[in-house]
Write a protein that holds these residues in place. Sequence first.
Motif, PDB file in Angstrom:
ATOM      1  N   THR A  17       0.832  -1.201   0.000  1.00 44.88           N
ATOM      2  CA  THR A  17       0.000   0.000   0.000  1.00 44.88           C
ATOM      3  C   THR A  17       0.866   1.251   0.000  1.00 44.88           C
ATOM      4  N   LEU A  18       1.902   1.270   0.841  1.00 42.89           N
ATOM      5  CA  LEU A  18       2.829   2.398   0.854  1.00 42.89           C
ATOM      6  C   LEU A  18       3.544   2.538  -0.493  1.00 42.89           C
ATOM      7  N   SER A  19       3.748   1.422  -1.163  1.00 39.73           N
ATOM      8  CA  SER A  19       4.402   1.420  -2.473  1.00 39.73           C
ATOM      9  C   SER A  19       3.425   1.732  -3.600  1.00 39.73           C
ATOM     10  N   GLN A  20       2.188   2.073  -3.233  1.00 37.31           N
ATOM     11  CA  GLN A  20       1.161   2.540  -4.174  1.00 37.31           C
ATOM     12  C   GLN A  20       0.822   1.507  -5.248  1.00 37.31           C
ATOM     13  N   LYS A 118       9.623  -0.361 -10.467  1.00 41.46           N
ATOM     14  CA  LYS A 118      10.058  -0.215  -9.079  1.00 41.46           C
ATOM     15  C   LYS A 118      10.576  -1.563  -8.579  1.00 41.46           C
ATOM     16  N   ARG A 139       9.779   7.449   6.257  1.00 39.42           N
ATOM     17  CA  ARG A 139      10.110   8.144   5.011  1.00 39.42           C
ATOM     18  C   ARG A 139      10.410   9.609   5.273  1.00 39.42           C
ATOM     19  N   TYR A 180      10.204   1.277   1.301  1.00 37.88           N
ATOM     20  CA  TYR A 180       9.183   1.015   0.298  1.00 37.88           C
ATOM     21  C   TYR A 180       9.434   1.862  -0.938  1.00 37.88           C
ATOM     22  N   ASP A 182       7.686   4.169  -3.628  1.00 46.68           N
ATOM     23  CA  ASP A 182       6.490   4.958  -3.918  1.00 46.68           C
ATOM     24  C   ASP A 182       6.647   5.862  -5.133  1.00 46.68           C
ATOM     25  N   GLU A 183       7.707   5.664  -5.906  1.00 47.38           N
ATOM     26  CA  GLU A 183       7.927   6.464  -7.102  1.00 47.38           C
ATOM     27  C   GLU A 183       8.399   5.550  -8.224  1.00 47.38           C
TER      28      GLU A 183
END
Length: 351
Positions: A17-20, A118, A139, A180, A182-183
């Motif tokens: 989830t944090l990693s979208q 990613k 983060r 994690y 996230d981009e």
Amino acid sequence: MPVSDYAMVNAWQQVLTLSQLQPGQTVTILTGATTHAQTLSTALIAAQSMGAIVNRLDLPPVNGDKALSRDPLAYLGTTPLTGNQAAIAALKASDLVLDLMTLLFSPEQHEILKSGTKILLAVEPPEILVRMVPTAADRERVKQASACIEAAKTMHVTSPAGTDVRFALGEFPAISEYGYVDEPGRWDHWPSGFALTWPDEGSAEGVIVIDRGDILLPQKCYANDAIRITVSGGYATHIEGGVDAELLSSYMASFNDPEGYAISHIGWGLQPRAHWSTLSLYDREASIGMDARAFEGNFLFSLGPNNEAGGNRTTACHIDIPLRGCTVRLDDQIVVEHGKVLFPPPSGAKQ
């Protein structure tokens, strides 16, 4: 202590989830001979539960005839992806790669990241992963530290044991590792929690003293006696001390590569849930030592490559050494004082 499958699935869901991760995205799980079965099975369940299209890519090990240790970081360079265009294509076509194999310090990894894929590395035992599930607060804190590094021109590290070494900064970027991805095109490692950079080429000068109780990786052992390293022109030029110094020198000499003595990444640990003492509780082959790398207040320096930061230095030899009790200065600002992080302060602390 063992962890339930429920706890591991929940941990994976938090990290994803944090990693979208979004429904319909493609997740490829990269595995090898040492992949932990529970980490794999729960990753499969978690990714599918979030609506992802999930694949598994299992690759055979390499470098077993060259490495002096079974640790996956004991010999760098060639990987199971070297020359494997079909595997590279599959990973580049994925939105997210969960690396349960340990793919590091390779041009193939850079190529995959440049495509926008990613990559999240997760190879520690399940109980370590669950203890250090990353958070948004992790983060924020790491990003603050990285911004501080990015703005600095020099790093000066001292310790009561005798460390007194200076590094010029600015040639290489500051890196944030918070656990994690996230981009697009981001790599990270669960668990982690530290900020780092690489010194300007040839700039490191001084003395680094590895004191009793400091940790050598990939040896995954605590130093019993002090090791004195003279640093000149960006390289470790002398390694002096007792048996521990001889063991380190002999290990590094086995690579027959002068680039293995270059100062690599430098930074400090910011993860309060990581512990200096944990390494003593595990078999050497059970962990790669992320507690040691991330525990709050360490100064971690490395010897070996800088290609992870965009440099040209590649070498199969890579040593990570977290030190305790150091004071770290960025320009005139003390960010770690005698092993205590001053900036950024712990979450909830008054500034």
